[in-house]
Design a protein around this motif. Structure first.
Motif, PDB file in Angstrom:
ATOM      1  N   VAL A  17      -4.708  -9.285  -8.662  1.00 19.11           N
ATOM      2  CA  VAL A  17      -5.504 -10.152  -7.480  1.00 19.11           C
ATOM      3  C   VAL A  17      -5.826  -9.020  -6.428  1.00 19.11           C
ATOM      4  N   PRO A  18      -7.110  -9.193  -5.994  1.00 10.17           N
ATOM      5  CA  PRO A  18      -7.643  -8.445  -5.012  1.00 10.17           C
ATOM      6  C   PRO A  18      -6.959  -8.348  -3.625  1.00 10.17           C
ATOM      7  N   LEU A  19      -7.072  -7.040  -2.957  1.00  7.20           N
ATOM      8  CA  LEU A  19      -6.437  -6.977  -1.948  1.00  7.20           C
ATOM      9  C   LEU A  19      -7.144  -5.839  -0.883  1.00  7.20           C
ATOM     10  N   ASP A  20      -7.088  -5.525   0.196  1.00  8.47           N
ATOM     11  CA  ASP A  20      -7.509  -4.591   0.987  1.00  8.47           C
ATOM     12  C   ASP A  20      -6.377  -3.503   1.238  1.00  8.47           C
ATOM     13  N   VAL A  21      -6.738  -2.359   1.562  1.00  9.80           N
ATOM     14  CA  VAL A  21      -6.073  -1.431   1.693  1.00  9.80           C
ATOM     15  C   VAL A  21      -6.101  -0.814   3.175  1.00  9.80           C
ATOM     16  N   ALA A  22      -5.133  -0.376   3.942  1.00 13.63           N
ATOM     17  CA  ALA A  22      -5.373   0.082   5.267  1.00 13.63           C
ATOM     18  C   ALA A  22      -4.702   1.546   5.430  1.00 13.63           C
ATOM     19  N   GLU A  23      -5.125   2.244   6.387  1.00 15.06           N
ATOM     20  CA  GLU A  23      -4.795   3.476   6.573  1.00 15.06           C
ATOM     21  C   GLU A  23      -4.173   3.722   7.996  1.00 15.06           C
ATOM     22  N   ILE A  24      -3.217   4.532   8.378  1.00 15.98           N
ATOM     23  CA  ILE A  24      -2.625   4.872   9.689  1.00 15.98           C
ATOM     24  C   ILE A  24      -3.820   6.070  10.109  1.00 15.98           C
ATOM     25  N   ASP A  25      -4.459   5.939  10.990  1.00 20.30           N
ATOM     26  CA  ASP A  25      -5.138   7.097  11.502  1.00 20.30           C
ATOM     27  C   ASP A  25      -4.401   8.189  12.296  1.00 20.30           C
ATOM     28  N   ALA A  26      -4.988   9.267  12.613  1.00 20.36           N
ATOM     29  CA  ALA A  26      -4.097  10.274  13.531  1.00 20.36           C
ATOM     30  C   ALA A  26      -3.897   9.615  14.811  1.00 20.36           C
ATOM     31  N   ASP A  27      -4.624   8.678  15.313  1.00 13.08           N
ATOM     32  CA  ASP A  27      -4.102   8.022  16.796  1.00 13.08           C
ATOM     33  C   ASP A  27      -3.458   6.881  16.627  1.00 13.08           C
ATOM     34  N   GLY A  28      -2.777   6.778  15.346  1.00 18.00           N
ATOM     35  CA  GLY A  28      -2.011   5.700  15.180  1.00 18.00           C
ATOM     36  C   GLY A  28      -2.416   4.212  14.767  1.00 18.00           C
ATOM     37  N   ARG A  29      -3.833   4.085  14.744  1.00 21.47           N
ATOM     38  CA  ARG A  29      -4.501   2.893  14.680  1.00 21.47           C
ATOM     39  C   ARG A  29      -4.402   2.425  13.118  1.00 21.47           C
ATOM     40  N   ILE A  30      -4.343   1.244  12.672  1.00 23.86           N
ATOM     41  CA  ILE A  30      -4.462   0.886  11.435  1.00 23.86           C
ATOM     42  C   ILE A  30      -5.945   0.748  11.108  1.00 23.86           C
ATOM     43  N   ARG A  74      -2.490  -7.962  10.161  1.00 21.93           N
ATOM     44  CA  ARG A  74      -1.454  -7.055  11.068  1.00 21.93           C
ATOM     45  C   ARG A  74      -0.225  -7.990  11.112  1.00 21.93           C
ATOM     46  N   PHE A  75      -0.234  -9.090  11.037  1.00 23.73           N
ATOM     47  CA  PHE A  75       1.025 -10.182  10.776  1.00 23.73           C
ATOM     48  C   PHE A  75       1.780  -9.911   9.478  1.00 23.73           C
ATOM     49  N   TRP A  76       1.071  -9.709   8.568  1.00 17.67           N
ATOM     50  CA  TRP A  76       1.613  -9.310   7.173  1.00 17.67           C
ATOM     51  C   TRP A  76       2.347  -8.195   7.118  1.00 17.67           C
ATOM     52  N   LEU A  77       1.648  -7.076   7.548  1.00 19.22           N
ATOM     53  CA  LEU A  77       2.026  -5.651   7.613  1.00 19.22           C
ATOM     54  C   LEU A  77       3.275  -5.539   8.215  1.00 19.22           C
ATOM     55  N   ALA A  78       3.359  -6.193   9.369  1.00 26.96           N
ATOM     56  CA  ALA A  78       4.446  -6.218  10.411  1.00 26.96           C
ATOM     57  C   ALA A  78       5.498  -6.729   9.709  1.00 26.96           C
ATOM     58  N   ARG A  79       5.405  -7.663   9.046  1.00 26.01           N
ATOM     59  CA  ARG A  79       6.664  -8.411   8.396  1.00 26.01           C
ATOM     60  C   ARG A  79       7.154  -7.670   7.239  1.00 26.01           C
ATOM     61  N   TRP A  80       6.188  -7.352   6.372  1.00 24.95           N
ATOM     62  CA  TRP A  80       6.476  -6.697   4.878  1.00 24.95           C
ATOM     63  C   TRP A  80       6.114  -5.111   4.519  1.00 24.95           C
ATOM     64  N   TRP A  81       5.246  -4.669   5.615  1.00 19.31           N
ATOM     65  CA  TRP A  81       5.041  -2.980   5.430  1.00 19.31           C
ATOM     66  C   TRP A  81       5.291  -2.172   6.628  1.00 19.31           C
ATOM     67  N   PRO A  82       6.430  -2.469   7.139  1.00 20.04           N
ATOM     68  CA  PRO A  82       6.778  -1.656   8.612  1.00 20.04           C
ATOM     69  C   PRO A  82       7.102  -0.145   8.316  1.00 20.04           C
ATOM     70  N   GLY A  83       6.835   0.519   9.676  1.00 23.14           N
ATOM     71  CA  GLY A  83       7.172   1.872   9.665  1.00 23.14           C
ATOM     72  C   GLY A  83       6.256   2.884   9.174  1.00 23.14           C
ATOM     73  N   ALA A  84       4.847   2.338   8.788  1.00 20.10           N
ATOM     74  CA  ALA A  84       3.914   3.222   8.384  1.00 20.10           C
ATOM     75  C   ALA A  84       3.607   4.419   9.439  1.00 20.10           C
ATOM     76  N   ALA A  85       3.272   5.579   9.134  1.00 16.55           N
ATOM     77  CA  ALA A  85       3.188   6.757   9.951  1.00 16.55           C
ATOM     78  C   ALA A  85       1.731   7.183   9.616  1.00 16.55           C
ATOM     79  N   PRO A  86       1.207   7.968  10.451  1.00 20.16           N
ATOM     80  CA  PRO A  86      -0.244   8.723  10.410  1.00 20.16           C
ATOM     81  C   PRO A  86      -0.270   9.210   9.118  1.00 20.16           C
ATOM     82  N   GLY A  87      -1.425   8.844   8.417  1.00 16.72           N
ATOM     83  CA  GLY A  87      -1.727   9.278   6.944  1.00 16.72           C
ATOM     84  C   GLY A  87      -1.244   8.242   6.179  1.00 16.72           C
ATOM     85  N   ASP A  88      -0.413   7.329   6.353  1.00 20.20           N
ATOM     86  CA  ASP A  88       0.339   6.675   5.318  1.00 20.20           C
ATOM     87  C   ASP A  88      -0.958   5.540   5.162  1.00 20.20           C
ATOM     88  N   ARG A  89      -0.718   4.911   3.849  1.00 16.71           N
ATOM     89  CA  ARG A  89      -1.465   3.908   3.447  1.00 16.71           C
ATOM     90  C   ARG A  89      -0.396   2.762   3.252  1.00 16.71           C
TER      91      ARG A  89
END
Length: 322
Positions: free
Chosen positions: A126-139, A162-177
């Motif tokens: 099922v298609p989804l989007d991928v996000a990455e945390i940049d060096a400034d902490g932006r998703i 943002r809502f989904w990530l906050a609940r289900w994929w928390p704690g990502a650091a710069p460079g993480d996906r």
């Protein structure tokens, strides 16, 4: 969405009239008929819990080329249950050539299902989007060029992401996906809503909230090999499933267990046959040894046995059966 086009566009991996998925990757369905046999025992338990209705439906969502339904039809053939089974494939690809005429085929999931809804390795596509945390902490959203698979970072993500990530994929650091899984939650919740009585089962690669992979899992498969996930329709593009998020989205009781645990509960354990059988029935021993090898593959902790089974019971109770 690049993944949507790559998998389900006019020349997409699953909609193309060329090779079937089985030519590119191996699932439990393709590994051994023991998998279908185990599912048939689950179907028998559902049938008993439903007091053996006149018609027992089995709907396979993302049915591929109908391999699992064909195997279930063969396994149940000649039985009283087999006479009551109504097998349906829900798949965007056209009806496969040579599929038995009594197996139904449609693009959507039928409503009012009484029986078992199955989805084996469907949600990971099922298609989804991928996000990455940049060096400034932006998703930021990851953008992919369909021509060569090259990547770049786009703009920020929207509020639902943002809502989904906050609940289900928390704690990502710069460079993480992070793989934004709410489209899978919606897809599974909609599929399960079609079950009036019975149960729904999805089997897939996955992970839970406390063990999300920091770099994500997006990858491709072609010709039985893992390849870069270039979204040009030439390969399967897949990502593991956030199973706990999917489970909670349905609003029905659920259980999450490993395939190893589930198959053992359904009689598939990979134990080697006794050497006494080799002396009394050499041919039977060889057959049992072959079955044990197939069972070992299905239950391997580092392979197919690491799949997750997510089971929802809708108006029935299967405790003691699995």
């Amino acid at each position: 969405m690049a993944m949507q086009h790559a998998l389900y566009g006019p020349e997409g991996f699953f909609t193309s009239a060329n090779d079937g998925p089985a030519d590119h990757f191996r699932t439990s369905v393709h590994a051994s008929p023991l998998f279908a046999g185990a599912l048939l025992r689950l179907i028998e338990a559902v049938d008993a819990a439903l007091d053996r209705p006149r018609v027992l439906q089995v709907v396979d969502v993302g049915a591929g080329r109908g391999e699992l339904l064909t195997a279930l039809r063969a396994a149940a053939g000649g039985t009283e249950l087999g006479d009551r089974l109504q097998l349906t494939g829900a798949e965007v690809a056209p009806r496969p050539a040579g599929l038995p005429a009594d197996i139904r085929w449609r693009r959507d999931v039928p409503s009012g299902v009484v029986g078992l809804l199955l989805a084996t390795e469907w949600l990971d596509n099922v298609p989804l989007d991928v996000a990455e945390i940049d060096a400034d902490g932006r998703i930021r959203r990851v953008l992919v060029d369909p021509a060569d698979g090259s990547e770049s970072l786009g703009g920020g993500i929207d509020a639902a992401d943002r809502f989904w990530l906050a609940r289900w994929w928390p704690g990502a650091a710069p460079g993480d996906r992070a793989e934004i899984g709410w489209p899978r939650d919606l897809a599974w919740a909609e599929a399960v809503s079609s079950v009036r009585r019975g149960c729904a089962l999805t089997v897939d690669y996955g992970h839970l909230r406390d063990s999300r992979p920091p770099l994500g899992t997006l990858t491709g498969f072609r010709g039985g090999r893992q390849v870069p996930p270039v979204p040009d329709g030439s390969c399967d593009v897949t990502a593991h499933v956030a199973l706990d998020a999917v489970a909670v989205s349905v609003g029905q009781p659920y259980r999450i267990i490993t395939q190893r645990e589930a198959l053992k509960a359904l009689g598939v354990d990979g134990a080697r046959p006794s050497l006494d059988l080799a002396r009394s029935d050499p041919a039977g021993y060889l057959r049992a040894l072959s079955a044990a090898g197939a069972a070992a593959e299905l239950t391997d902790r580092d392979g197919l046995g690491a799949h997750w089974w997510l089971l929802h019971e809708v108006g029935i109770d299967l405790r003691g059966s699995i």
